[in-house]
Design a protein around this motif. Sequence first.
Motif, PDB file in Angstrom:
ATOM      1  N   LYS A 318       0.821  -1.205   0.000  1.00  0.00           N
ATOM      2  CA  LYS A 318       0.000   0.000   0.000  1.00  0.00           C
ATOM      3  C   LYS A 318       0.860   1.263   0.000  1.00  0.00           C
ATOM      4  CE  LYS A 318      -3.859   2.301   2.233  1.00  0.00           C
ATOM      5  NZ  LYS A 318      -5.127   2.093   2.953  1.00  0.00           N
ATOM      6  N   TYR A 319       1.984   1.234   0.750  1.00  0.00           N
ATOM      7  CA  TYR A 319       2.786   2.446   0.884  1.00  0.00           C
ATOM      8  C   TYR A 319       4.058   2.425   0.032  1.00  0.00           C
ATOM      9  CZ  TYR A 319      -0.447   3.395   4.631  1.00  0.00           C
ATOM     10  OH  TYR A 319      -1.588   3.618   5.344  1.00  0.00           O
ATOM     11  N   GLY A 320       4.226   1.383  -0.802  1.00  0.00           N
ATOM     12  CA  GLY A 320       5.386   1.320  -1.686  1.00  0.00           C
ATOM     13  C   GLY A 320       6.708   1.258  -0.947  1.00  0.00           C
ATOM     14  N   ILE A 321       6.758   0.451   0.113  1.00  0.00           N
ATOM     15  CA  ILE A 321       7.975   0.332   0.919  1.00  0.00           C
ATOM     16  C   ILE A 321       8.736  -0.924   0.513  1.00  0.00           C
ATOM     17  CG2 ILE A 321       8.812  -0.077   3.262  1.00  0.00           C
ATOM     18  CD1 ILE A 321       6.172   1.538   4.071  1.00  0.00           C
ATOM     19  N   PRO A 322      10.012  -0.770   0.095  1.00  0.00           N
ATOM     20  CA  PRO A 322      10.720  -1.937  -0.436  1.00  0.00           C
ATOM     21  C   PRO A 322      11.324  -2.867   0.625  1.00  0.00           C
ATOM     22  CG  PRO A 322      12.056   0.033  -0.683  1.00  0.00           C
ATOM     23  CD  PRO A 322      10.764   0.471  -0.066  1.00  0.00           C
ATOM     24  N   ASP A 323      11.667  -2.348   1.807  1.00  0.00           N
ATOM     25  CA  ASP A 323      12.386  -3.179   2.772  1.00  0.00           C
ATOM     26  C   ASP A 323      11.584  -3.347   4.054  1.00  0.00           C
ATOM     27  OD1 ASP A 323      14.110  -4.385   4.582  1.00  0.00           O
ATOM     28  OD2 ASP A 323      15.867  -3.329   3.817  1.00  0.00           O
ATOM     29  N   LEU A 324      11.202  -4.592   4.323  1.00  0.00           N
ATOM     30  CA  LEU A 324      10.372  -4.886   5.490  1.00  0.00           C
ATOM     31  C   LEU A 324      11.062  -4.522   6.803  1.00  0.00           C
ATOM     32  CD1 LEU A 324       7.854  -6.232   6.746  1.00  0.00           C
ATOM     33  CD2 LEU A 324       9.088  -8.400   6.644  1.00  0.00           C
ATOM     34  N   ARG A 325      12.399  -4.726   6.844  1.00  0.00           N
ATOM     35  CA  ARG A 325      13.105  -4.537   8.115  1.00  0.00           C
ATOM     36  C   ARG A 325      12.931  -3.123   8.654  1.00  0.00           C
ATOM     37  NH1 ARG A 325      18.477  -7.224   5.773  1.00  0.00           N
ATOM     38  NH2 ARG A 325      17.787  -5.847   4.095  1.00  0.00           N
ATOM     39  N   ALA A 326      12.820  -2.142   7.721  1.00  0.00           N
ATOM     40  CA  ALA A 326      12.704  -0.740   8.140  1.00  0.00           C
ATOM     41  C   ALA A 326      11.489  -0.516   9.040  1.00  0.00           C
ATOM     42  CB  ALA A 326      12.621   0.160   6.915  1.00  0.00           C
ATOM     43  N   PHE A 327      10.472  -1.347   8.867  1.00  0.00           N
ATOM     44  CA  PHE A 327       9.274  -1.215   9.704  1.00  0.00           C
ATOM     45  C   PHE A 327       9.590  -1.274  11.188  1.00  0.00           C
ATOM     46  CE2 PHE A 327       6.014  -2.720   6.429  1.00  0.00           C
ATOM     47  CZ  PHE A 327       5.369  -1.492   6.422  1.00  0.00           C
ATOM     48  N   PHE A 328      10.630  -2.049  11.536  1.00  0.00           N
ATOM     49  CA  PHE A 328      10.862  -2.342  12.950  1.00  0.00           C
ATOM     50  C   PHE A 328      12.139  -1.715  13.472  1.00  0.00           C
ATOM     51  CE2 PHE A 328       8.587  -5.969  10.947  1.00  0.00           C
ATOM     52  CZ  PHE A 328       7.327  -5.597  11.401  1.00  0.00           C
ATOM     53  N   GLU A 329      12.695  -0.722  12.737  1.00  0.00           N
ATOM     54  CA  GLU A 329      13.929  -0.097  13.185  1.00  0.00           C
ATOM     55  C   GLU A 329      13.695   1.237  13.867  1.00  0.00           C
ATOM     56  OE1 GLU A 329      16.285  -0.207   9.642  1.00  0.00           O
ATOM     57  OE2 GLU A 329      16.856  -2.296   9.975  1.00  0.00           O
ATOM     58  N   SER A 330      12.473   1.736  13.847  1.00  0.00           N
ATOM     59  CA  SER A 330      12.128   2.989  14.520  1.00  0.00           C
ATOM     60  C   SER A 330      13.042   4.136  14.116  1.00  0.00           C
ATOM     61  CB  SER A 330      12.163   2.826  16.041  1.00  0.00           C
ATOM     62  OG  SER A 330      11.251   1.827  16.423  1.00  0.00           O
ATOM     63  N   ASP A 331      13.480   4.140  12.854  1.00  0.00           N
ATOM     64  CA  ASP A 331      14.321   5.230  12.364  1.00  0.00           C
ATOM     65  C   ASP A 331      13.414   6.387  11.960  1.00  0.00           C
ATOM     66  OD1 ASP A 331      15.855   6.995  10.879  1.00  0.00           O
ATOM     67  OD2 ASP A 331      17.123   5.403  10.054  1.00  0.00           O
ATOM     68  N   LEU A 332      13.530   7.491  12.729  1.00  0.00           N
ATOM     69  CA  LEU A 332      12.626   8.621  12.491  1.00  0.00           C
ATOM     70  C   LEU A 332      12.731   9.169  11.071  1.00  0.00           C
ATOM     71  CD1 LEU A 332      12.541  10.746  15.746  1.00  0.00           C
ATOM     72  CD2 LEU A 332      10.609   9.708  14.552  1.00  0.00           C
ATOM     73  N   ARG A 333      13.963   9.140  10.502  1.00  0.00           N
ATOM     74  CA  ARG A 333      14.113   9.673   9.131  1.00  0.00           C
ATOM     75  C   ARG A 333      13.287   8.852   8.162  1.00  0.00           C
ATOM     76  NH1 ARG A 333      20.338   8.920   8.964  1.00  0.00           N
ATOM     77  NH2 ARG A 333      19.474   7.026   9.868  1.00  0.00           N
ATOM     78  N   TRP A 334      13.306   7.532   8.375  1.00  0.00           N
ATOM     79  CA  TRP A 334      12.533   6.634   7.511  1.00  0.00           C
ATOM     80  C   TRP A 334      11.038   6.865   7.715  1.00  0.00           C
ATOM     81  CZ3 TRP A 334       8.922   2.797   8.440  1.00  0.00           C
ATOM     82  CH2 TRP A 334       8.628   1.954   7.371  1.00  0.00           C
ATOM     83  N   LEU A 335      10.630   6.939   8.985  1.00  0.00           N
ATOM     84  CA  LEU A 335       9.207   7.139   9.277  1.00  0.00           C
ATOM     85  C   LEU A 335       8.713   8.450   8.668  1.00  0.00           C
ATOM     86  CD1 LEU A 335       9.237   5.852  12.942  1.00  0.00           C
ATOM     87  CD2 LEU A 335       7.892   4.872  11.083  1.00  0.00           C
ATOM     88  N   ARG A 336       9.558   9.512   8.760  1.00  0.00           N
ATOM     89  CA  ARG A 336       9.155  10.805   8.184  1.00  0.00           C
ATOM     90  C   ARG A 336       9.091  10.726   6.680  1.00  0.00           C
ATOM     91  NH1 ARG A 336      12.981  13.534  12.033  1.00  0.00           N
ATOM     92  NH2 ARG A 336      11.682  13.721  13.876  1.00  0.00           N
ATOM     93  N   HIS A 337      10.083  10.031   6.085  1.00  0.00           N
ATOM     94  CA  HIS A 337      10.108   9.935   4.626  1.00  0.00           C
ATOM     95  C   HIS A 337       8.803   9.368   4.092  1.00  0.00           C
ATOM     96  CE1 HIS A 337      11.617   9.305   0.585  1.00  0.00           C
ATOM     97  NE2 HIS A 337      11.160   8.065   0.643  1.00  0.00           N
ATOM     98  N   TYR A 338       8.275   8.365   4.784  1.00  0.00           N
ATOM     99  CA  TYR A 338       7.030   7.748   4.302  1.00  0.00           C
ATOM    100  C   TYR A 338       5.793   8.405   4.903  1.00  0.00           C
ATOM    101  CZ  TYR A 338       9.609   4.258   1.776  1.00  0.00           C
ATOM    102  OH  TYR A 338      10.436   3.644   0.890  1.00  0.00           O
ATOM    103  N   GLY A 339       6.007   9.526   5.576  1.00  0.00           N
ATOM    104  CA  GLY A 339       4.865  10.273   6.099  1.00  0.00           C
ATOM    105  C   GLY A 339       4.255   9.660   7.347  1.00  0.00           C
ATOM    106  N   PHE A 340       5.046   8.795   8.041  1.00  0.00           N
ATOM    107  CA  PHE A 340       4.513   8.161   9.234  1.00  0.00           C
ATOM    108  C   PHE A 340       4.889   8.904  10.509  1.00  0.00           C
ATOM    109  CE2 PHE A 340       4.993   4.280   6.448  1.00  0.00           C
ATOM    110  CZ  PHE A 340       3.652   4.269   6.110  1.00  0.00           C
ATOM    111  N   ALA A 341       5.666   9.992  10.365  1.00  0.00           N
ATOM    112  CA  ALA A 341       6.000  10.768  11.561  1.00  0.00           C
ATOM    113  C   ALA A 341       6.117  12.219  11.148  1.00  0.00           C
ATOM    114  CB  ALA A 341       7.310  10.283  12.189  1.00  0.00           C
ATOM    115  N   ALA A 342       5.845  13.111  12.086  1.00  0.00           N
ATOM    116  CA  ALA A 342       5.884  14.550  11.787  1.00  0.00           C
ATOM    117  C   ALA A 342       7.326  15.028  11.782  1.00  0.00           C
ATOM    118  CB  ALA A 342       5.080  15.312  12.803  1.00  0.00           C
TER     119      ALA A 342
END
Length: 342
Positions: A318-342
């Motif tokens: 749904k969100y076009g995310i290529p790497d599953l591991r990123a889901f569980f790394e709590s990297d704010l830059r990644w979360l912001r990139h996909y619009g999941f964090a402010a």
Amino acid sequence: LRGKYIEAIASAADEAALEEVRLAALGKKGEISLKMRELGQMSPEERQTTGAALNRLRDEIDASLRARKQGLADAALDARLKTEWLDVTLPGRPRRMGTIHPVSQVMAELTAIFADMGFAVAEGPQVESDWFNFDALNIPPEHPARQEHDTFFMARAEGDDRPPHVLRTHTSPVQIRAMQAQGAPIRVIAPGRVYRMDMDQTHTPMFHQVEGLAIDRDISMANLKWVLEEFCRAFFEVPSVELRFRASHFPFTEPSAEVDIRCSWEGGQLKIGEGDGWLEILGSGMVHPKVLAAGGVNPDEWQGFAFGMGIDRIAMLKYGIPDLRAFFESDLRWLRHYGFAA
Ligand code: PHE
């Protein structure tokens, strides 16, 4: 003497200067203090007049010092008030708020979509007995499917006579628990965490599945197909989806099918519902009679379908995310990139 000090007080520019004037006049070795000490050597008459005059002078200087001190403090406050002001009409600075994790968000979305189709939510433990995780699902101890599950086994102390437990390898044991608890007819989904010893771009040792189970007197694969298509249209927010059912095998369903969704990759952009590609999103089938029986449901009277879908997988789609591991790394830059964090 009086004029000298009154003037010095008036022209003192700050508190420090004022204190110097006070010491010079009224301090231990101040001019007026010394004069007062000389009173002892005077004649009584002289002492009376001079003493009274000195007392008055001391009081007057003291009062004047206090007044000037207050004046300086007021002026300092005025100056601060002139420079340190706050524009209460300015817009506030935005605060960074926490946000819902994409996987939690997807779980809430899919729960709402299935709720609209009449599915309630069922739950089971993540540390599961191997009877629920395997045996009850028609996977006896020697079945090869046990090896394929890359199971995490719970350590056992010597003399522990509780039944062996595992970290559940799928949400399917919740099928058994829900049937045992509610009987038939039943319509539930069971979203939650599952565990397998696996780690690469598309696998993490912990991931999420949602189980679906619908049992009634005449439920068929056609109902399964409709439910899954409805779900995919709503979830991926596309006018139509195309699903492909591939014959497959699971011990707990018969017949079994793996389901792919039509999609395309254009310039790294995934499109659901069109194109010439297929992506596997779930396993499914008609619940095996042995599984119904393990759940306490009479297979001669009831039948139904079950499916198990990877939640992280459909979130990636749904969100076009290529790497599953990123889901569980709590990297704010990644979360912001996909619009999941402010
Ligand atoms: N439990 C299966 C898995 O984890 C998926 C599945 C669920 C298949 C229900 C059929 C029916 O791969």
